[in-house]
Design an enzyme around this catalytic site. Structure first.
Site, short mmCIF file in Angstrom:
data_model
loop_
_atom_site.label_atom_id
_atom_site.label_comp_id
_atom_site.label_asym_id
_atom_site.label_seq_id
_atom_site.Cartn_x
_atom_site.Cartn_y
_atom_site.Cartn_z
N ASN A 61 -10.30 -2.96 2.41
CA ASN A 61 -9.98 -2.98 0.98
C ASN A 61 -11.24 -2.75 0.15
O ASN A 61 -12.34 -2.72 0.69
CB ASN A 61 -9.37 -4.34 0.58
CG ASN A 61 -7.91 -4.47 0.99
OD1 ASN A 61 -7.26 -3.49 1.33
ND2 ASN A 61 -7.41 -5.69 0.97
N HIS B 2 0.82 -1.23 0.00
CA HIS B 2 0.00 0.00 0.00
C HIS B 2 0.85 1.27 0.00
O HIS B 2 0.49 2.27 0.61
CB HIS B 2 -0.96 0.03 1.20
CG HIS B 2 -1.95 -1.10 1.23
ND1 HIS B 2 -3.20 -0.99 0.68
CD2 HIS B 2 -1.87 -2.36 1.72
CE1 HIS B 2 -3.86 -2.13 0.85
NE2 HIS B 2 -3.07 -2.97 1.47
FE1 HDE Z 1 -2.43 -4.81 5.51
N1 HDE Z 1 -0.62 -4.00 5.95
N2 HDE Z 1 -1.73 -6.62 6.10
N3 HDE Z 1 -4.18 -5.71 4.92
N4 HDE Z 1 -3.13 -3.07 4.86
C1 HDE Z 1 -0.30 -2.70 5.79
O1 HDE Z 1 0.78 -1.44 7.42
C2 HDE Z 1 -0.60 -6.83 6.80
C3 HDE Z 1 -4.52 -7.01 5.11
C4 HDE Z 1 -4.39 -2.79 4.42
O2 HDE Z 1 -3.27 3.44 3.90
C5 HDE Z 1 1.02 -2.36 6.39
O3 HDE Z 1 1.01 0.77 7.82
C6 HDE Z 1 -0.52 -8.21 7.22
C7 HDE Z 1 -5.93 -7.20 4.93
C8 HDE Z 1 -4.49 -1.42 4.04
O4 HDE Z 1 -1.70 3.29 5.41
C9 HDE Z 1 1.51 -3.69 6.97
C10 HDE Z 1 -1.65 -8.81 6.73
C11 HDE Z 1 -6.44 -5.96 4.63
C12 HDE Z 1 -3.23 -0.88 4.28
C13 HDE Z 1 0.36 -4.60 6.66
C14 HDE Z 1 -2.41 -7.80 6.04
C15 HDE Z 1 -5.33 -5.06 4.62
C16 HDE Z 1 -2.41 -1.94 4.81
C17 HDE Z 1 1.99 -1.65 5.50
C18 HDE Z 1 -2.05 -10.26 6.84
C19 HDE Z 1 -7.89 -5.60 4.31
C20 HDE Z 1 -2.78 0.54 4.01
C21 HDE Z 1 2.03 -0.22 5.97
C22 HDE Z 1 -2.18 -10.71 8.20
C23 HDE Z 1 -8.80 -5.89 5.41
C24 HDE Z 1 -3.10 1.45 5.14
C25 HDE Z 1 1.24 -0.20 7.15
C26 HDE Z 1 -2.65 2.85 4.79
C27 HDE Z 1 -1.08 -1.77 5.21
C28 HDE Z 1 0.36 -5.88 7.06
C29 HDE Z 1 -3.62 -8.10 5.37
C30 HDE Z 1 -5.51 -3.67 4.30
C31 HDE Z 1 2.82 -4.21 6.43
C32 HDE Z 1 0.62 -8.84 8.00
C33 HDE Z 1 -6.70 -8.52 5.08
C34 HDE Z 1 -5.71 -0.70 3.48
O5 HDE Z 1 1.71 -3.61 8.35
#
Ligand code: HDE
Length: 713
Positions: free
Chosen positions: A151, A78
């Site tokens: 999402n 993201h």
């Molecule tokens: Fe994320 N995800 N994600 N994700 N995600 C990040 O956090 C992560 C997941 C989502 O505009 C990171 O601050 C893991 C699902 C959005 O700043 C990080 C897992 C969904 C955004 C991270 C998921 C998301 C992130 C990277 C599996 C939808 C952007 C930067 C367990 C429900 C937020 C940060 C923004 C961002 C990890 C799965 C949505 C790396 C480990 C499911 C919208 O921490």
């Protein structure tokens, strides 16, 4: 004991109050960061006019050092995004389900900050990649900050957080060459997903038009996981969160996406910014699907499985409030880049479930912010500050901004009168939902998560013909970009488990056969994907024939607000026709833009000069939703001489957009491919403006795809 100071917050703070460190650039004198006034910022201090630069030049060193450290690590996923401020308003009191103020107090205007993003690309990548979009909302509520980090698709690729690094490594540029950027169309992604069939549901959504939205403002948003709502009595209900855009859900075609990436890779960012600047504030309604605790096992899928959605046909979405984005950030870095969303930020009245993906996220996001924002005090950055006062015994750390007074930083204490004291339930303390747990500690996947195929098949069945065609083309393109035949074949087999006809069409495009069976994954013995076996052959369930709510064909087609209309003009264009159409379109909120053979001004047949929005050389039809050609003999003769206008019209026609012409304007379309298709429902020759408006509101005339697929554009 000293009486604790009661937090006073009669009404939500204004968005601007959040930004306590705001600085204006106007009417200021330049200083160093120490406040010393600066009289030259163009020349370094030298030994003589042509001499070497002196180490003592603290002005140079401060400026360059600051510059050298301007970037912080981009988000691992993201990274590419765009943000905006707004408010959330609740329609009705939901106290029977939740005690959260945001769900009970209809008088509040809760400030929000939203960040939309793509997932795979790095910070400078194109907005129009085929990708999932992030839809993260920070609610600055009076009981603390709640982040709903979702999402634009209602399900996720994987079921357990443990697999997330594998998923992301597979979609990111391949590590040897760092190619391709912001694209899933490559071998490592399909190698991974074809072995991990739990990804199939999110994958097929990604191949659908949802993967290439027309605008952030025209996307749905989903919390994905099942959460809990907790009421005052402590009763829980399961809940799924939905954002429904007021403008409906619309997408571009892949051909447009590719071209937009070249001509304006900031298309979505610009679109969001421009709409807000124009005062046409994007709006979404918040909806909830509520399931009583006792119905947890009523469904043919597990509510804790994030690769499954609850079809709206089974549990309707109850609309409970509205979010309006009404203010662009002042500073991209300070706000959009530094905002830190954490799924772990919840408030009393909302709670988690044991969804194993959510549980992993609760760890991951705080960890990410520590390296991205440099330490544990990221909550003190203005955009991340709650609107309520905070008090605890956490102290110090990198970039500590608060000067906390007093002698104590521990609890319990007597020296500070026991403060900050613990909150009582009546004061709105957070307590976790007391879920009963009686289980073995075990590293496994629940059998109730095993069905990987029913919902992808339901999704495909629920799409309209044109959506299915787009999806087929997308899979054919993506797999066509893979080099390894065994990966393509494995994917064909997997797709054939959703729909044989779909797999056959993709196979034809790839020049391959669908394999009758596939080999077991190489590392099955060490459990690389031992679960693959469980899913072959799939145990499909047909709990619904179709779910119409999944198709964009059933979205809203009511408004043409903010639609971009290209008006093709040259000197001598018909002002009468133009004015009539412009007034009608603008009354409906559309943006009318003049495109001419040159920049500057064009003069109408009545001798009035009009400002040109773009010269034909600097724009493309893919940036517009519809075309209007007002006519005027002289103007049309000029436009006919510029081949790019013909290309402009041909492409808009190919992309199924509405085209309206008046009078001599018909001569121009006679020089284009449209000349053979004048009976088309969205080609309007000398028709009323209302007909054009209705055609634009339909977004596209997808029926036209039948004829345009063979047009050489
Ligand atoms: Fe994320 N995800 N994600 N994700 N995600 C990040 O956090 C992560 C997941 C989502 O505009 C990171 O601050 C893991 C699902 C959005 O700043 C990080 C897992 C969904 C955004 C991270 C998921 C998301 C992130 C990277 C599996 C939808 C952007 C930067 C367990 C429900 C937020 C940060 C923004 C961002 C990890 C799965 C949505 C790396 C480990 C499911 C919208 O921490």
């Amino acid at each position: 004991m000293m009486a604790p100071k009661k937090q006073q917050l009669s009404e939500s703070k204004k968005v601007d109050d959040l930004k306590t460190s705001q600085k204006e650039v106007k009417d200021t004198t330049m200083t160093t960061n120490q406040g010393v006034k600066v009289n030259d910022t163009n020349n370094s201090l030298k030994a003589g006019e042509r001499g070497s630069t002196l180490l003592e030049d603290f002005l140079l060193r401060e400026k360059i050092t600051s510059f050298d450290h301007e970037r912080i690590p981009e988000r691992i996923v993201h990274a590419r995004g765009s943000g905006a401020h707004g408010i959330f308003e609740l329609y009705e009191n939901l106290e029977q389900f939740s005690k959260a103020g945001i769900f009970t107090d209809t008088s509040r205007k809760t400030p929000v900050f939203v960040r939309f993003s793509t997932v795979a690309g790095s910070k400078g990548s194109t907005d129009l990649a085929r990708d999932v979009r992030g839809f993260a909302v920070k609610f600055y509520t009076e009981e603390g900050t709640w982040d709903l980090v979702g999402n634009n698709m209602p399900i996720f690729f994987i079921q357990d957080a443990m697999k997330f690094p594998d998923l992301i490594h597979s979609v990111k540029p391949e590590p040897n060459r760092e190619i391709p950027q912001a694209a899933s169309a490559h071998d490592t992604f399909y190698d991974f997903v074809s072995h991990a069939t739990e990804t199939l549901h999110n994958q097929i959504w990604l191949m659908s038009d949802r993967g290439i939205p027309r605008s952030y403002r025209m996307m749905e948003g989903f919390g994905i996981h099942t959460f809990r709502l907790i009421n005052e009595k402590g009763d829980a209900h399961f809940v799924k969160f939905h954002w429904k855009p007021k403008l409906g859900v619309h997408s571009v075609t892949w051909d447009e996406a590719v071209k937009i990436s070249g001509v304006d890779s900031d298309f979505h960012r610009r679109d969001l910014w421009d709409a807000i600047e124009a005062g046409q504030f994007p709006e979404w309604e918040l909806g909830v699907q509520i399931v009583p605790e006792e119905d947890e096992f009523k469904f043919e899928f597990d509510l804790l499985d994030p690769t499954k959605l609850i079809p709206e046909e089974l549990v309707p979405v109850k609309i409970i409030g509205k979010m309006t984005l009404n203010k662009n950030p002042e500073n991209f870095f300070a706000e959009t880049e530094q905002v830190a969303f954490l799924p772990g930020h919840i408030v009393p009245g909302i709670d988690f479930t044991n969804d194993p993906l959510l549980q992993g996220r609760l760890f991951s996001y705080r960890d990410t912010q520590l390296s991205r924002l440099g330490g544990p005090n990221f909550h003190q950055i203005p955009i991340n500050r709650p609107v309520v006062d905070t008090h605890n015994n956490q102290r110090d750390g990198m970039m500590q901004m608060d000067v906390v007074k007093g002698q104590t930083a521990y609890f319990p204490n007597s020296l500070s009168g026991g403060c900050p004291h613990l909150a009582k339930m009546a004061e709105g303390a957070f307590t976790s939902y007391e879920e009963r747990i009686d289980a073995k500690k075990i590293r496994t996947r629940s059998e109730s998560f095993n069905d990987h195929f029913s919902q992808p098949a339901l999704f495909y069945r629920s799409l309209s013909k044109w959506e299915q065609q787009h999806l087929t083309d997308a899979y054919t393109f993506e797999l066509g970009k893979c080099k390894y035949t065994h990966i393509k074949e494995r994917m064909l087999w997997v797709i054939s488990q959703i729909d044989t006809d779909l797999a056959k069409k993709v196979a034809t495009g790839l020049g391959l056969e669908i394999p009758k069976s596939i080999e077991q994954p190489i590392n099955q013995a060490i459990g690389a994907d031992a679960d693959v076996e469980k899913h072959q052959p799939p145990k499909k369930k047909n709990y619904l024939d179709t779910a119409p709510s999944l198709s964009q064909a059933n979205t809203k087609f009511e408004s043409i607000s903010t639609r971009q209309i290209a008006v093709l003009v040259a000197d001598g264009f018909s002002m009468k026709n133009f004015n009539k159409m412009k007034d009608a379109l603008e009354k409906e909120g559309a943006m009318v833009k003049l495109i001419a053979p040159h920049g500057g001004e064009v003069v109408s047949d009545e001798g009035i000069a009009h400002e040109v929005h773009e010269a034909i050389m600097t724009t493309e039809s893919v940036l517009f939703d519809a075309i209007y050609i007002p006519g005027g003999t002289k103007a049309i003769e000029k436009l006919k001489k510029e081949s790019k206008f013909i290309k402009f019209i041909n492409e808009a026609f190919k992309h199924c957009k509405a085209i309206a012409v008046d009078e001599e304007g018909e001569n121009l379309i006679d020089s284009s491919l449209v000349s053979n298709f004048k009976q088309d429902a969205a080609v309007l020759i000398n028709k009323e403006s209302i007909d054009f408006i209705n055609a634009i509101a339909k977004h596209r005339n997808w029926d036209r795809m039948e004829v345009t697929k063979n047009i050489p554009v």
